[in-house]
Design a protein around this motif. Sequence first.
Motif, PDB file in Angstrom:
ATOM      1  N   VAL B 246      49.119  41.112  31.662  1.00  0.00           N
ATOM      2  CA  VAL B 246      48.144  40.837  30.636  1.00  0.00           C
ATOM      3  C   VAL B 246      48.390  39.268  30.076  1.00  0.00           C
ATOM      4  O   VAL B 246      47.390  38.431  29.773  1.00  0.00           O
ATOM      5  CB  VAL B 246      48.523  41.631  29.254  1.00  0.00           C
ATOM      6  N   ARG B 247      49.580  39.001  30.251  1.00  0.00           N
ATOM      7  CA  ARG B 247      50.139  37.536  29.619  1.00  0.00           C
ATOM      8  C   ARG B 247      49.316  36.554  30.790  1.00  0.00           C
ATOM      9  O   ARG B 247      48.601  35.468  30.296  1.00  0.00           O
ATOM     10  CB  ARG B 247      51.553  37.374  29.763  1.00  0.00           C
ATOM     11  N   ASN B 248      49.351  36.808  31.855  1.00  0.00           N
ATOM     12  CA  ASN B 248      48.602  35.991  32.868  1.00  0.00           C
ATOM     13  C   ASN B 248      47.267  35.914  32.621  1.00  0.00           C
ATOM     14  O   ASN B 248      46.608  34.704  32.810  1.00  0.00           O
ATOM     15  CB  ASN B 248      48.997  36.468  34.433  1.00  0.00           C
ATOM     16  N   ALA B 249      46.740  37.063  32.496  1.00  0.00           N
ATOM     17  CA  ALA B 249      44.979  37.142  32.096  1.00  0.00           C
ATOM     18  C   ALA B 249      44.865  36.153  30.953  1.00  0.00           C
ATOM     19  O   ALA B 249      43.977  35.518  30.701  1.00  0.00           O
ATOM     20  CB  ALA B 249      44.514  38.353  31.987  1.00  0.00           C
ATOM     21  N   ILE B 250      45.477  36.297  29.837  1.00  0.00           N
ATOM     22  CA  ILE B 250      45.468  35.355  28.851  1.00  0.00           C
ATOM     23  C   ILE B 250      45.497  33.953  29.026  1.00  0.00           C
ATOM     24  O   ILE B 250      44.830  33.216  28.539  1.00  0.00           O
ATOM     25  CB  ILE B 250      46.323  36.095  27.565  1.00  0.00           C
ATOM     26  N   GLU B 251      46.395  33.720  29.756  1.00  0.00           N
ATOM     27  CA  GLU B 251      46.628  32.126  30.155  1.00  0.00           C
ATOM     28  C   GLU B 251      45.773  31.598  30.991  1.00  0.00           C
ATOM     29  O   GLU B 251      45.243  30.638  30.971  1.00  0.00           O
ATOM     30  CB  GLU B 251      48.087  32.128  30.838  1.00  0.00           C
ATOM     31  N   LEU B 252      45.079  32.599  31.729  1.00  0.00           N
ATOM     32  CA  LEU B 252      43.708  32.255  32.766  1.00  0.00           C
ATOM     33  C   LEU B 252      42.708  31.866  31.723  1.00  0.00           C
ATOM     34  O   LEU B 252      42.069  30.894  31.946  1.00  0.00           O
ATOM     35  CB  LEU B 252      43.542  33.465  33.809  1.00  0.00           C
ATOM     36  N   VAL B 253      42.599  32.765  30.672  1.00  0.00           N
ATOM     37  CA  VAL B 253      41.589  32.470  29.752  1.00  0.00           C
ATOM     38  C   VAL B 253      41.819  31.240  29.025  1.00  0.00           C
ATOM     39  O   VAL B 253      41.013  30.059  28.625  1.00  0.00           O
ATOM     40  CB  VAL B 253      41.486  33.701  28.655  1.00  0.00           C
ATOM     41  N   SER B 254      43.075  30.874  28.843  1.00  0.00           N
ATOM     42  CA  SER B 254      43.418  29.680  28.007  1.00  0.00           C
ATOM     43  C   SER B 254      43.165  28.318  28.945  1.00  0.00           C
ATOM     44  O   SER B 254      42.625  27.485  28.284  1.00  0.00           O
ATOM     45  CB  SER B 254      44.994  29.730  27.733  1.00  0.00           C
ATOM     46  N   GLU B 255      43.631  28.921  30.465  1.00  0.00           N
ATOM     47  CA  GLU B 255      43.070  27.656  31.139  1.00  0.00           C
ATOM     48  C   GLU B 255      41.507  27.342  31.248  1.00  0.00           C
ATOM     49  O   GLU B 255      41.187  26.120  31.105  1.00  0.00           O
ATOM     50  CB  GLU B 255      43.570  27.814  32.646  1.00  0.00           C
ATOM     51  N   LEU B 256      40.951  28.321  30.978  1.00  0.00           N
ATOM     52  CA  LEU B 256      39.605  28.298  31.366  1.00  0.00           C
ATOM     53  C   LEU B 256      38.788  27.629  30.044  1.00  0.00           C
ATOM     54  O   LEU B 256      37.706  26.841  30.094  1.00  0.00           O
ATOM     55  CB  LEU B 256      38.705  29.716  31.294  1.00  0.00           C
ATOM     56  N   ASN B 257      39.418  27.700  28.820  1.00  0.00           N
ATOM     57  CA  ASN B 257      39.031  27.218  27.671  1.00  0.00           C
ATOM     58  C   ASN B 257      39.101  25.683  27.601  1.00  0.00           C
ATOM     59  O   ASN B 257      38.702  25.168  26.868  1.00  0.00           O
ATOM     60  CB  ASN B 257      39.795  27.816  26.665  1.00  0.00           C
ATOM     61  N   ARG B 258      39.757  25.018  28.809  1.00  0.00           N
ATOM     62  CA  ARG B 258      39.809  23.796  28.746  1.00  0.00           C
ATOM     63  C   ARG B 258      38.542  23.008  29.354  1.00  0.00           C
ATOM     64  O   ARG B 258      38.278  22.198  29.454  1.00  0.00           O
ATOM     65  CB  ARG B 258      41.128  22.998  29.720  1.00  0.00           C
ATOM     66  N   HIS B 259      37.885  24.050  30.075  1.00  0.00           N
ATOM     67  CA  HIS B 259      36.376  23.798  30.824  1.00  0.00           C
ATOM     68  C   HIS B 259      35.299  24.260  29.974  1.00  0.00           C
ATOM     69  O   HIS B 259      34.224  23.514  30.199  1.00  0.00           O
ATOM     70  CB  HIS B 259      36.655  24.253  32.118  1.00  0.00           C
ATOM     71  N   THR B 260      35.449  25.454  29.567  1.00  0.00           N
ATOM     72  CA  THR B 260      34.320  26.198  28.729  1.00  0.00           C
ATOM     73  C   THR B 260      34.705  27.018  27.833  1.00  0.00           C
ATOM     74  O   THR B 260      36.013  27.130  27.351  1.00  0.00           O
ATOM     75  CB  THR B 260      33.400  26.941  29.916  1.00  0.00           C
ATOM     76  N   LYS B 261      34.085  28.033  27.467  1.00  0.00           N
ATOM     77  CA  LYS B 261      34.412  28.675  26.296  1.00  0.00           C
ATOM     78  C   LYS B 261      34.853  30.233  26.743  1.00  0.00           C
ATOM     79  O   LYS B 261      33.902  30.765  27.620  1.00  0.00           O
ATOM     80  CB  LYS B 261      33.436  29.074  25.178  1.00  0.00           C
ATOM     81  N   ALA B 262      35.838  30.758  26.461  1.00  0.00           N
ATOM     82  CA  ALA B 262      36.319  32.032  26.996  1.00  0.00           C
ATOM     83  C   ALA B 262      37.377  32.763  26.112  1.00  0.00           C
ATOM     84  O   ALA B 262      37.782  32.321  25.269  1.00  0.00           O
ATOM     85  CB  ALA B 262      37.193  31.664  28.293  1.00  0.00           C
ATOM     86  N   THR B 263      36.821  34.080  26.093  1.00  0.00           N
ATOM     87  CA  THR B 263      37.909  35.127  25.304  1.00  0.00           C
ATOM     88  C   THR B 263      38.142  36.184  26.173  1.00  0.00           C
ATOM     89  O   THR B 263      37.739  36.476  27.218  1.00  0.00           O
ATOM     90  CB  THR B 263      36.781  35.286  24.040  1.00  0.00           C
ATOM     91  N   ILE B 264      39.181  36.839  25.393  1.00  0.00           N
ATOM     92  CA  ILE B 264      39.717  37.987  26.212  1.00  0.00           C
ATOM     93  C   ILE B 264      39.825  39.174  25.093  1.00  0.00           C
ATOM     94  O   ILE B 264      40.291  38.845  24.036  1.00  0.00           O
ATOM     95  CB  ILE B 264      40.878  37.651  26.879  1.00  0.00           C
ATOM     96  N   SER B 265      39.526  40.357  25.387  1.00  0.00           N
ATOM     97  CA  SER B 265      39.903  41.470  24.469  1.00  0.00           C
ATOM     98  C   SER B 265      40.244  42.809  25.558  1.00  0.00           C
ATOM     99  O   SER B 265      40.004  42.980  26.650  1.00  0.00           O
ATOM    100  CB  SER B 265      38.720  41.613  23.890  1.00  0.00           C
ATOM    101  N   ALA B 266      41.183  43.672  24.698  1.00  0.00           N
ATOM    102  CA  ALA B 266      41.555  44.934  25.296  1.00  0.00           C
ATOM    103  C   ALA B 266      40.372  45.894  25.254  1.00  0.00           C
ATOM    104  O   ALA B 266      39.858  45.739  24.249  1.00  0.00           O
ATOM    105  CB  ALA B 266      42.739  45.290  24.840  1.00  0.00           C
ATOM    106  N   MET B 267      40.170  46.552  26.195  1.00  0.00           N
ATOM    107  CA  MET B 267      39.433  47.894  26.122  1.00  0.00           C
ATOM    108  C   MET B 267      40.316  49.050  25.661  1.00  0.00           C
ATOM    109  O   MET B 267      40.745  49.693  26.333  1.00  0.00           O
ATOM    110  CB  MET B 267      38.755  48.347  27.458  1.00  0.00           C
ATOM    111  N   ARG B 268      40.230  49.122  24.071  1.00  0.00           N
ATOM    112  CA  ARG B 268      41.013  50.119  23.410  1.00  0.00           C
ATOM    113  C   ARG B 268      40.368  51.450  23.635  1.00  0.00           C
ATOM    114  O   ARG B 268      39.222  51.751  23.781  1.00  0.00           O
ATOM    115  CB  ARG B 268      41.163  49.569  21.921  1.00  0.00           C
ATOM    116  N   GLY B 269      41.269  52.503  23.475  1.00  0.00           N
ATOM    117  CA  GLY B 269      41.038  53.811  23.913  1.00  0.00           C
ATOM    118  C   GLY B 269      40.444  54.610  22.584  1.00  0.00           C
ATOM    119  O   GLY B 269      39.257  54.658  22.293  1.00  0.00           O
ATOM    120  N   HIS B 270      41.306  55.149  21.923  1.00  0.00           N
ATOM    121  CA  HIS B 270      40.916  56.008  20.557  1.00  0.00           C
ATOM    122  C   HIS B 270      40.157  55.057  19.681  1.00  0.00           C
ATOM    123  O   HIS B 270      40.406  53.922  19.619  1.00  0.00           O
ATOM    124  CB  HIS B 270      42.371  56.324  19.834  1.00  0.00           C
TER     125      HIS B 270
END
Lengths: 191, 411
Positions: B246-270
């Motif tokens: 998850v940390r790596n995914a968040i950091e990928l999103v962070s990298e992408l935010n240098r080029h475009t807009k990107a957000t990340i969220s979890a698909m929560r269950g309950h």
Amino acid sequence: MSESIIWYLREFLRTEWIRKFLLAKTDPLVTPPYFKDYPTLTGKECTACYQCMMICPAPGAIAVLRHDDGWRPEIYPGHCIRCGLCVEACPEDVLQSGRVLEAQHRDRTGFRATFHLSIDREICMRCGNCCISCPVGREGEPDGAVLKIEKGGVQILNSDLCTGCKTCEVNCPNRGIRVARVVEGVQEAAA
Amino acid sequence: MVTVEDGRIVAADNACTLGEQKFLGEPRLKGPIQREGKGWKDITYDEAILRTVEMLRDAERPLLFGWSGTHVEAQCIGVHMAEVLRGVIDNTSSVCHGPSILAIQEVGHPGCTLGQVKNRADLVVYWGCNPIEAHPRHLSRYTRYAEGFFLPNDYLDRTVIVADIRKTETGNIADEFVQVTPGGDYAVLSALRAIVRGKRDIIPRSVAGVPREQLFRIADRCLNAKFIAFYFGLGLTMSRGKYKNVRNAIELVSELNRHTKATISAMRGHYNVYGSNEVNTWMTGYPFGIDFARGIAFYNPGETTAIDVLARRECDACLVVASDPAAHFPRACVEHLADIPTVVIDPYPNATTAFADIQIPVAVTGIDAAGTAYRMDGVPIRMRRVLKTDYPSDEEILGRMYAMLQEDHPP
């Protein structure tokens, strides 16, 4: 031996032959008038009736898109097989390709289609992709929709409004909805 | 829209299979039950509450688990109870998106609400999740098929990438499906980060089963998108690497935010697991697995989380609220749950009922009880009730228990 070498040199070093070899020209390539290229727009107004999407046999080849100034069909060349059926099906002559439109006008041909929607309730997850992606009734009254999730499943509210565009079928993740199309070619009697 | 006839819900329009089952409901318990020999006997709510309080009073290290399927008002009382009892309070995220929270604690959460995604996201990535099965309306309400303010042609304007270890139903309607070797998510995310950083030349021919060309194509799609919404599920949090994925995914999103807009969220269950994390955080400072044994809130995932407390056979009483640990916990934990006194507060009998001593049925939030719940994007939503029944709400039951416990420890 030497005679034959000289013979060959004479034969192949003829100026006329070398000129012909280097400057050979074939007939220029001409697109024949009956060639069907990817359909292009005629400039006539699209009414978003989705007949082009209905008749198209190639998945993902055509989509009617909304733009600021109205609707327009978009052809995706990677998917289009240039069959020309969309040109023939469009009642507004929005598209053209080769001599399809011309021949259609001359012969007064067209298509008559009927559709039947069927839903497999066993595998339907009611994700609503079909109801939401269906282009019919989006802008008008909510009652003008073809599909809606109610009474524990996807219900076909107005099957007569279905245009057979297959958007629901394409966007169903588990092939729970199918659109059967029966299309027949028709020709008006000459006046 | 919900149709009610003779005090019963008979239809729920616009609900998915899961939603409809919630509204129509399975057979509910008529009243509290207590185990007697091999069977059950009916008891009153007063008796059930009193016996639960006695159980909690007698316990040295009670565990209060669940909380994700109830409203935040009840969750607040739960935290107060844990503090008074000096017990452990944990919610279902410790076996679900707990790793996501650990990653967020390390590198932050570049997230946004679902409304932003609906109106703006032209590229949606689903990683290690299958929303068609688990969140069936996600695509039609918020992502692919939702008509957005800036995306008038909905699914034709949007691109969907699905990454998973096998082709799922969501993968069937994706523009690009990425098949990752099980346990290879971290490597693939690292490769994508490297590509986004401009280090294409160091990428090997294939990374965890994903060909280099496909990685380049995905990275290009991301770099050319205007707004990327990245969603991840338990495929990322509960596979090898866990919170590091998850940390790596968040950091990928962070990298992408240098080029475009990107957000990340979890698909929560309950439906209110996010609320449980919020309540715990604003009341104790920690999102789950909080131990009050020291008199103050102590948090150490791996030590104070429900699985670990049960596996060490440490807790001597358990109050399960609005969840079903017996269906999801390892065998050793469930065995201990069977050995200790356990009370379940849940509207429906479930797998945990088989290991419980008492079950107290309550009203369902959003059906016959009103309450606040946090949506998966952190937006609190007030849920109205559609029915009036005699069932007390979680808040009522827990409030009475808390009042009795307070008598032992006057403030």
